[in-house]
Design an enzyme around this catalytic site. Sequence first.
Site, mmCIF file in Angstrom:
data_model
loop_
_atom_site.group_PDB
_atom_site.id
_atom_site.type_symbol
_atom_site.label_atom_id
_atom_site.label_comp_id
_atom_site.label_asym_id
_atom_site.label_seq_id
_atom_site.Cartn_x
_atom_site.Cartn_y
_atom_site.Cartn_z
ATOM 1 N N CYS A 41 -2.397 8.668 2.851
ATOM 2 C CA CYS A 41 -1.400 8.565 1.691
ATOM 3 C C CYS A 41 -2.965 8.934 0.991
ATOM 4 C CB CYS A 41 -1.274 6.539 1.130
ATOM 5 S SG CYS A 41 0.174 6.285 2.325
ATOM 6 N N GLU B 230 0.970 -1.163 0.170
ATOM 7 C CA GLU B 230 0.074 -0.126 0.012
ATOM 8 C C GLU B 230 0.874 1.113 0.179
ATOM 9 O OE1 GLU B 230 -1.218 3.269 1.177
ATOM 10 O OE2 GLU B 230 -2.109 2.379 3.161
#
Length: 460
Positions: free
Chosen positions: A264, A230
């Site tokens: 993120c 990720e």
Amino acid sequence: MSNTRKTINPYTEEILEEYTLMSQQECENAIENAHNCFEEWKLVPVEKRAKLALALAGEIEKNHDEILQLMMDEMGKIKAQGKQELALCIAICKFTAQNALQQLANEEREYEPGRAIVSYQPIGVILGIQPWNFPLYQVIRYSISNLVAGNTTVMKHASNVFGMAQKIQTLYENAGFPEYAYQSLIVDGKTASKLIKHGKIMGVTFTGSDETGKSVAQEAAKYAKKTVLELGSNDAYLVLDDADIPLAIETCVIGRVINNGETCVSAKRFIVTKKNYDEFKEGFKKAMENIKFGDPKADDTDLGPMARKDLRDELHDQVSQSITGGATIVCGCEIPEGKGYFYPASILENVMPHTPAYDDELFGPVASLIKAQDDEDAMRIANDSRYGLGGGIFSRDEDKAVELALKHFNTGMININGYGLAHPNLPFGGVKNSGYGREHGGFGIKEFVNIKAVMITNTQ
């Protein structure tokens, strides 16, 4: 290099604690212990593992205030958002417990000579390498699903949140998980990378920058070990011709400054059609200028300090490079005087391709404002990125927005007329340079399992 690391409060700039790094041998011993634990843990029924996930949720609730304090002290998370992170972790534990039996149940499949069984079996010790920005959530989301699946875990946390790393191990132990099922390794990144090749490490999950993630995946691939990545992103939020502009402004501000801009899957590039550009810019600028930064513990603080001084300096360098490349300042973009690693809520416009504000991830409260000619051009600009983690669309035509999201927007997660982080029942992950693999929603529990086919021939 020193074998110690200090944690520093980014608001006061005071040293919190000093930690001695584990040696390579100590880490290898931990992996061996995790493997030995796995040999027994994999035989524990899923029902019992699920009950321990519920017990972990209880431990997080019981230690709520102490964990919240660590978040505020170690990385500057504001109080309200720390509470949200705690609630999310509790929900993830409960969702995992409630759905594990169904997700991991054997499946009967057709097999002409007799019958067949498809089963989901744990594979062993999973190495986790996790960042500091959601210091509890990032660890819980991968570790609890893997432990309930029957794997064991060793985890390298970021050095500025080593206090949280130790606390998480205590939470698992107090919840009743067996010794060595979960271990936090107090190590640096270089040592963690060396552990990938260890024979008892069966998979690696990494959250962080795309550059480092590629190195992790490359190292794991040498030994045919699966990875889940990720990575970063520069999520685009589209304000289309028929958008509700006040709603878009309010939502985009939240999406940019949440978690001090260090997320993120947050709104980073704001692509607004020519029709609405001036109205959006005016309202967005006013709202960003009203964002109050200060003490993370104060109830009226909107924006805390960035987690480390080097991260703030790096962000400002990206802003400066973007301005050199043609971008202009709408608001903010200057490091304030005084204590604390603060950066104000900021907006850049006239952002050009091949500059950090257009191409890269600005991991802090800086928004890139980009004008599009029309809806089609906005979609083109949104996909003009090496990343693909999240994104957003603002439109009064819900059907049109859904059509764009499903068929044209090349990311793993998309918000329509809103903004949200992670949800326990929905998959989390991206495409392109934002990584691969999924967590949450019942998907993460199957990332590191052996999907085994057993074929039984009828002999009668």
